[in-house]
Design an enzyme around this catalytic site. Structure first.
Site, mmCIF file in Angstrom:
data_model
loop_
_atom_site.group_PDB
_atom_site.id
_atom_site.type_symbol
_atom_site.label_atom_id
_atom_site.label_comp_id
_atom_site.label_asym_id
_atom_site.label_seq_id
_atom_site.Cartn_x
_atom_site.Cartn_y
_atom_site.Cartn_z
ATOM 1 N N TRP A 156 0.797 -1.328 -0.042
ATOM 2 C CA TRP A 156 -0.037 0.251 -0.106
ATOM 3 C C TRP A 156 0.704 1.275 0.106
ATOM 4 O O TRP A 156 0.365 2.283 -0.078
ATOM 5 C CB TRP A 156 -0.891 0.030 1.132
ATOM 6 C CG TRP A 156 -0.170 -0.562 2.558
ATOM 7 C CD1 TRP A 156 -0.034 -1.610 3.105
ATOM 8 C CD2 TRP A 156 0.757 0.251 3.394
ATOM 9 N NE1 TRP A 156 0.666 -1.758 4.107
ATOM 10 C CE2 TRP A 156 1.559 -0.367 4.327
ATOM 11 C CE3 TRP A 156 1.458 1.667 3.277
ATOM 12 C CZ2 TRP A 156 2.274 -0.056 5.177
ATOM 13 C CZ3 TRP A 156 2.139 2.105 4.142
ATOM 14 C CH2 TRP A 156 2.722 1.217 5.157
ATOM 15 N N ALA A 182 -2.917 -4.187 -2.793
ATOM 16 C CA ALA A 182 -3.156 -4.049 -1.361
ATOM 17 C C ALA A 182 -4.673 -3.498 -1.067
ATOM 18 O O ALA A 182 -5.129 -2.637 -1.648
ATOM 19 C CB ALA A 182 -2.328 -2.902 -0.730
ATOM 20 N N GLY A 232 6.830 -6.654 0.301
ATOM 21 C CA GLY A 232 6.095 -6.068 1.631
ATOM 22 C C GLY A 232 6.908 -6.394 2.710
ATOM 23 O O GLY A 232 8.326 -6.421 2.543
ATOM 24 N N SER A 233 6.623 -6.963 3.839
ATOM 25 C CA SER A 233 7.145 -7.250 5.153
ATOM 26 C C SER A 233 8.187 -8.360 4.902
ATOM 27 O O SER A 233 7.609 -9.342 4.349
ATOM 28 C CB SER A 233 6.533 -7.125 6.461
ATOM 29 O OG SER A 233 5.497 -8.097 6.459
ATOM 30 N N GLU A 254 10.942 -8.545 -2.583
ATOM 31 C CA GLU A 254 11.563 -7.142 -2.018
ATOM 32 C C GLU A 254 10.857 -6.829 -0.950
ATOM 33 O O GLU A 254 9.598 -6.444 -0.751
ATOM 34 C CB GLU A 254 11.225 -6.031 -3.101
ATOM 35 C CG GLU A 254 12.057 -4.783 -3.088
ATOM 36 C CD GLU A 254 11.351 -4.022 -2.186
ATOM 37 O OE1 GLU A 254 11.694 -3.977 -1.034
ATOM 38 O OE2 GLU A 254 10.611 -2.882 -2.622
ATOM 39 N N CYS A 288 10.588 1.694 1.048
ATOM 40 C CA CYS A 288 11.774 0.937 1.564
ATOM 41 C C CYS A 288 13.174 1.297 1.434
ATOM 42 O O CYS A 288 14.164 0.904 1.948
ATOM 43 C CB CYS A 288 11.460 -0.480 1.024
ATOM 44 S SG CYS A 288 11.230 -0.244 -0.958
ATOM 45 N N GLU A 383 12.690 -1.817 10.910
ATOM 46 C CA GLU A 383 12.427 -0.727 9.907
ATOM 47 C C GLU A 383 11.232 0.165 10.316
ATOM 48 O O GLU A 383 10.162 -0.296 10.625
ATOM 49 C CB GLU A 383 11.947 -1.671 8.663
ATOM 50 C CG GLU A 383 11.634 -0.736 7.498
ATOM 51 C CD GLU A 383 11.287 -1.447 6.080
ATOM 52 O OE1 GLU A 383 10.648 -2.672 6.363
ATOM 53 O OE2 GLU A 383 11.506 -0.854 5.183
HETATM 54 P P1 NAD Z 1 2.328 -6.650 6.275
HETATM 55 O O1 NAD Z 1 3.128 -7.413 6.051
HETATM 56 O O2 NAD Z 1 1.005 -7.127 7.026
HETATM 57 O O3 NAD Z 1 1.462 -6.170 4.664
HETATM 58 C C1 NAD Z 1 2.454 -5.842 3.892
HETATM 59 C C2 NAD Z 1 1.860 -5.922 2.784
HETATM 60 O O4 NAD Z 1 1.649 -7.312 2.335
HETATM 61 C C3 NAD Z 1 0.024 -5.316 2.692
HETATM 62 O O5 NAD Z 1 -0.137 -5.150 1.447
HETATM 63 C C4 NAD Z 1 -0.705 -6.855 2.840
HETATM 64 O O6 NAD Z 1 -1.865 -6.926 2.063
HETATM 65 C C5 NAD Z 1 0.318 -7.724 2.260
HETATM 66 N N1 NAD Z 1 0.043 -9.217 2.668
HETATM 67 C C6 NAD Z 1 0.161 -9.557 4.245
HETATM 68 N N2 NAD Z 1 -0.136 -10.653 4.375
HETATM 69 C C7 NAD Z 1 -0.053 -11.636 3.428
HETATM 70 C C8 NAD Z 1 -0.005 -12.600 2.948
HETATM 71 N N3 NAD Z 1 -0.114 -13.856 3.843
HETATM 72 N N4 NAD Z 1 -0.053 -13.131 1.507
HETATM 73 C C9 NAD Z 1 0.060 -12.010 0.368
HETATM 74 N N5 NAD Z 1 0.091 -10.791 0.936
HETATM 75 C C10 NAD Z 1 -0.012 -10.625 2.251
HETATM 76 O O7 NAD Z 1 2.824 -5.269 6.793
HETATM 77 P P2 NAD Z 1 2.285 -3.880 7.108
HETATM 78 O O8 NAD Z 1 1.656 -4.063 8.466
HETATM 79 O O9 NAD Z 1 1.253 -3.408 6.063
HETATM 80 O O10 NAD Z 1 3.422 -3.216 7.206
HETATM 81 C C11 NAD Z 1 4.350 -3.546 8.067
HETATM 82 C C12 NAD Z 1 5.527 -3.497 7.614
HETATM 83 O O11 NAD Z 1 5.724 -4.076 6.295
HETATM 84 C C13 NAD Z 1 6.356 -2.069 7.331
HETATM 85 O O12 NAD Z 1 6.702 -1.730 8.487
HETATM 86 C C14 NAD Z 1 7.392 -2.503 6.509
HETATM 87 O O13 NAD Z 1 8.602 -2.834 7.091
HETATM 88 C C15 NAD Z 1 7.029 -3.544 5.643
HETATM 89 N N6 NAD Z 1 6.614 -3.098 4.176
HETATM 90 C C16 NAD Z 1 7.412 -3.204 3.460
HETATM 91 C C17 NAD Z 1 7.074 -2.790 2.046
HETATM 92 C C18 NAD Z 1 8.069 -2.523 0.645
HETATM 93 O O14 NAD Z 1 8.118 -1.870 0.101
HETATM 94 N N7 NAD Z 1 9.014 -3.362 0.909
HETATM 95 C C19 NAD Z 1 5.740 -1.991 1.722
HETATM 96 C C20 NAD Z 1 5.001 -2.239 2.734
HETATM 97 C C21 NAD Z 1 5.147 -2.641 3.994
#
Ligand code: NAD
Length: 479
Positions: A156, A182, A232-233, A254, A288, A383
């Site tokens: 997102w 997202a 994502g994370s 990533e 990121c 992070e």
């Molecule tokens: P999160 O891990 O809950 O979600 C991150 C993204 O992954 C969201 O868009 C979510 O819909 C998706 N996601 C979550 N669980 C999933 C699954 N089982 N299968 C597929 N997609 C899934 O994290 P958050 O609370 O949204 O953010 C927390 C941390 O994530 C941030 O502090 C940051 O460190 C990291 N993050 C990194 C990036 C990046 O650009 N690398 C982007 C967003 C978040």
């Protein structure tokens, strides 16, 4: 408000070659993070929607792979033209649901369009090669073939750019793609994808929103899907890598960063501080590649902190559609709570905290400096993904490199010096996937973007990004 009014509506799913309502039971409120207003209700995909998406991706791949690269490129370029023509509407949707200032939303949309365009052009140059033959009359070729239907997951913080890295590469290579956007930010991405889809055969690109774990488990386990791409994370990345491993799917990850910015004693602070402050607080720090650990040569520390603090306090926090706003809210209440908690724990650990004010309503967090944090301060290791800057002094370049590498992440790094020797030393030893020297540019469509250590696996963008959607085939013709 300085933008033209745009009606916000949650998208349907793009499944089976058409936009249609999701059939799942799940619903999710979409909220404007700047004021807490509920914008609309998103309907989530059910199992039947995902089954249809998989069937469609399979059939569409067989047709799309046969389309010559020149035509794939032309179609994608027409889609890009549609996106550019619609940039104001797409950017306004993005600001409403994600919070970033409109100027940043516009820049993101245009950057995402550039990414698709670059991949489209590059697909025409996805050459194989001829290997010198071993026997008279025989021939040996290497061919690049599309890997197959792709399951992609984008977050997102930059819903358009991070999706475009996947959409552009997959589609240009000749793959079909099922993208899960997202759920927090569904509308801008839907408008972006719609512009592309209008120029593509039905079903080649599909867009779903659902329960993330259900969608990823279903898509990755399906024999239809040949390639997985996730941004994502780290914890979710690990979980998807396990699933991909279980089903032997290729995967690109990533997973974020905690970027060091090394400011050496010869750096020109009048130039470097405004550059770094702007880069740090873009998208309220939810990037990121954002610099997060500022390692400053000890003689410069006091001046650096004062100037950085002044730059941070000079930001104007507000609604992203207000033309005067230079920093918006965090994207959602979950992130606001997480960043506040990180700041509180870091203060407790002994960091000196400098922060201005933030609006009371909405998901705002004031730009915050954590000065000279002790080594075990949580913000040095987790992070921050928010407007938080850790500032530490160093005495020697060796010490700066050691501090910079003291992180599980290894995505971006930044270095400010005119010393060729320091540039050489740091570039040899810094554990990062991208290093900007005396600037901030670490991500452009034509160069690979990806990290080492926990920051991920593989690269997006550049020829490496396209390669990730190719299989390599060797062909040996005997006389
Ligand atoms: P999160 O891990 O809950 O979600 C991150 C993204 O992954 C969201 O868009 C979510 O819909 C998706 N996601 C979550 N669980 C999933 C699954 N089982 N299968 C597929 N997609 C899934 O994290 P958050 O609370 O949204 O953010 C927390 C941390 O994530 C941030 O502090 C940051 O460190 C990291 N993050 C990194 C990036 C990046 O650009 N690398 C982007 C967003 C978040």
């Amino acid at each position: 408000m300085s933008a033209a009014p745009v009606a916000y509506r949650c998208p349907d799913l793009l499944v089976g070659g058409r936009w249609r309502p999701a059939t799942g039971e799940g619903r999710r409120e979409i909220v404007d993070p700047a004021d807490g207003r509920v914008l609309d209700m998103l309907r989530l995909a059910g199992a039947a929607d995902l089954d249809e998406a998989l069937r469609t991706a399979d059939a569409a791949f067989q047709a799309w792979r046969a389309v010559p690269a020149h035509e794939r490129c032309a179609r994608l370029e027409r889609g890009v033209a549609r996106i550019r023509a619609d940039v104001e509407r797409i950017a306004t949707l993005l600001t409403l649901e994600q919070g970033k200032p409109l100027a940043e939303a516009r820049a993101e949309c245009l950057m995402a369009a550039d990414l698709v365009k670059w991949y489209a052009e590059e697909a025409r140059r996805a050459y194989g090669r001829i290997v010198p033959a071993r026997a008279p009359g025989s021939r040996m070729d290497v061919h690049k073939l599309p890997v197959g239907p792709v399951a992609a997951f984008a977050p997102w913080n930059f819903p358009l750019v991070l999706s475009a890295r996947k959409l552009g590469g997959a589609l240009a290579a000749g793959c079909s793609i099922v993208l899960k956007g997202a759920e927090e930010t569904p509308a801008a991405l839907a408008a972006f994808v719609d512009a592309l889809a209008q120029e593509l055969p039905a079903g080649v690109v599909q867009l779903v929103y659902g329960e993330p774990a259900q969608v990823s488990a279903t898509l990755i386990a399906s024999p239809v899907i040949r390639k997985v791409s996730f941004t994502g994370s780290v914890p979710v990345g690990r979980a998807l890598a396990q699933l991909a491993g279980q089903h032997l799917k290729r995967i690109t990850l990533e997973l974020g960063g905690h970027a060091p910015a090394i400011v050496c004693a010869d750096a020109d602070l009048d130039r470097v501080v405004p550059l770094l402050a702007q880069h740090k607080f873009r998208n309220a720090g939810q990037a990121c590649l954002a610099p997060t650990r500022f390692l400053v040569a000890r003689p410069l520390l006091g001046r650096f902190v004062d100037a950085f603090d002044a730059a941070a306090r000079g930001l104007r926090l507000g609604h992203g559609l207000d033309g005067a706003t230079t920093m918006g809210p965090l994207a959602n209440a979950r992130r606001q709570a997480a960043v506040r908690d990180l700041i509180a724990r870091s203060r407790q650990a002994g960091a000196r905290v400098l922060a201005g004010d933030a609006p009371v309503d909405g998901c705002f967090v004031a730009p915050t400096l954590l000065v000279e944090p002790p080594a075990d301060t949580p913000a040095l290791h987790e992070e921050p993904f928010g407007p938080v800057a850790c500032i530490q002094p160093f005495d020697t370049v060796d010490e700066a490199i050691a501090l910079a590498n003291r992180s599980d992440y290894g995505l971006a790094g930044y270095l400010y010096t005119d010393s060729a020797r320091t540039i050489h030393t740091v570039s040899q030893r810094l554990e990062v996937g991208a290093l900007a020297v005396n600037g901030i540019g670490v991500s452009v469509p034509e160069a690979p973007f990806g990290g080492c250590k926990d920051s991920g696996h593989g690269s997006e963008s550049g020829i490496e990004g396209l390669e990730a959607f190719h299989d390599t085939r060797f062909m040996h013709y005997s006389a």
